[in-house]
Design an enzyme around this catalytic site. Structure first.
Site, PDB file in Angstrom:
ATOM      1  N   ASP A 174      14.715 -18.701 -21.057  1.00 11.77           N
ATOM      2  CA  ASP A 174      15.587 -19.863 -21.211  1.00 11.77           C
ATOM      3  C   ASP A 174      16.993 -19.386 -21.528  1.00 11.77           C
ATOM      4  O   ASP A 174      17.284 -18.184 -21.463  1.00 11.77           O
ATOM      5  CB  ASP A 174      15.050 -20.802 -22.299  1.00 11.77           C
ATOM      6  CG  ASP A 174      15.182 -20.214 -23.702  1.00 11.77           C
ATOM      7  OD1 ASP A 174      15.534 -19.013 -23.829  1.00 11.77           O
ATOM      8  OD2 ASP A 174      14.930 -20.947 -24.671  1.00 11.77           O
ATOM      9  N   LYS A 221       9.832 -20.797 -15.646  1.00 16.21           N
ATOM     10  CA  LYS A 221       9.998 -20.885 -17.099  1.00 16.21           C
ATOM     11  C   LYS A 221       8.986 -21.850 -17.703  1.00 16.21           C
ATOM     12  O   LYS A 221       8.271 -21.515 -18.661  1.00 16.21           O
ATOM     13  CB  LYS A 221      11.421 -21.341 -17.446  1.00 16.21           C
ATOM     14  CG  LYS A 221      11.696 -21.362 -18.948  1.00 16.21           C
ATOM     15  CD  LYS A 221      12.957 -22.115 -19.278  1.00 16.21           C
ATOM     16  CE  LYS A 221      12.685 -23.610 -19.317  1.00 16.21           C
ATOM     17  NZ  LYS A 221      13.805 -24.389 -19.874  1.00 16.21           N
TER      18      LYS A 221
END
Length: 348
Positions: free
Chosen positions: A234, A216
């Site tokens: 997320d 991420k």
């Protein structure tokens, strides 16, 4: 044949002759009806909004509404406005239909958030990398209020690598988990100095080797500091793509793969911004503002949140609700659209 039989035959044949034009008449009626039906369909399409308004009045008194999650909720007393009446995609939605719906949602969100951008303040790849690591388990706002002091004292990887951990901890205290985050940012700074000459690498396989950096974080840096497409999965991204039934996956890597397959690679970074921004402003986890949602007609979960437009409007956050955003130094496009910068830490 006798005259009597001829007469009988003639009487029986007479209705048959009359029936023939009757068949033609029926066929003619069907043809005429078909001709009338074609423009009728076009007219119906043009007046769809009027039809939906009438339907909305009938839908309002319905007893219970079953959501996609299987829960039963009481509908709002008032009928929802036309633009927020959702048509749930069928359970057997084809792959092609899913791709079209997903891409249309992204196009709609692009019009709603043309100024979407990473909500972390940064001036270079190193600052974005550190800020993204610090954003775990806290808000981007809190990170943006904390990093000015950090980067003022430690502007380069070399500076942060040689920093006193206790001094860094004191600066990062407002971010929460400050000890673990201090260890990560000092560790990744040392790795940058020792392995990459003090520069942030521009490859995924190199970034994920740094302390505290996962896929991420790596995609945030690649997409926004190097212009290399990536999907940022997320918490907001995860719940929205499942709420929209783009995928049923729950693991970030699998969500990334499933959603990435629905879009061209060149769209990935902007798609991530659009989804995250919508999740933070309108499509909240507990109380989504369905009545103020621009993509409600495309959402299979419409109705899980507040459907009354006036009440939904009060649930909007940041610039959509007239409040300051998360960046202290937002892009000019955001300010031009009515966005407000966030206050510094001492003024918060």
């Amino acid at each position: 044949m006798t005259p009597v039989r001829k007469a009988v035959t003639a009487k029986k044949a007479a209705p048959a002759k009359k029936a023939a034009p009757a068949k033609k008449t029926a066929s003619a009626k069907k043809t005429a009806s078909a001709k009338k039906t074609a423009p009728a369909k076009k007219a119906a399409e043009k007046t769809a909004e009027k039809a939906v308004k009438k339907a909305a009045k009938k839908i309002a008194p319905a007893k219970d509404v079953v959501t996609t999650g299987g829960t039963v909720k009481k509908p709002a007393g008032k009928a929802a406005p036309v633009k927020t009446i959702a048509v749930r995609p069928p359970a057997d939605e084809s792959r092609t239909a899913l791709v079209r719906r997903a891409r249309r949602i992204d196009r709609e969100l692009a019009e709603v958030y043309p100024y979407a951008h990473p909500e972390l303040d940064f001036e270079n790849p190193f600052q974005l990398l550190v800020a993204t690591v610090l954003s775990a388990q806290t808000t981007d706002l809190r990170v943006n209020q904390t990093t000015p002091a950090l980067f003022a004292k430690y502007p380069t990887p070399e500076d942060l690598a040689a920093a006193d951990p206790e001094e860094v901890e004191e600066i990062l205290r407002p971010c929460g988990f400050f000890r673990a985050k201090t260890k990560s940012v000092i560790g990744l700074s040392k790795a940058l100095v020792e392995d990459f000459g003090g520069e942030v690498p521009g490859r995924l396989e190199d970034l994920v080797k740094l302390p505290g950096v996962g896929r991420k974080t790596a995609f945030v840096v690649l997409g926004n500091a190097f212009g290399r497409p990536g999907i940022t999965v997320d918490t907001h991204f995860q719940r929205l793509v499942r709420r929209w039934q783009w995928t049923a996956e729950t693991e970030p890597d699998k969500i990334e793969a499933a959603v990435g397959a629905l879009f061209p690679k060149s769209d990935w970074t902007d798609l991530s911004h659009h989804v995250v921004w919508h999740g933070r402003r309108i499509c909240h986890a507990r109380k989504p503002a369905c009545g103020a949602c621009p993509i409600a007609p495309l959402c299979p979960a419409y109705g899980e949140g507040e459907t009354d437009p006036e009440k939904a409007q009060k649930l909007l956050k940041y610039e959509k609700g007239g409040f300051p955003g998360q960046r202290l130094k937002p892009p000019q496009a955001y300010l031009d659209a009515g966005g407000k910068p966030a206050p510094p830490l001492e003024a918060a």
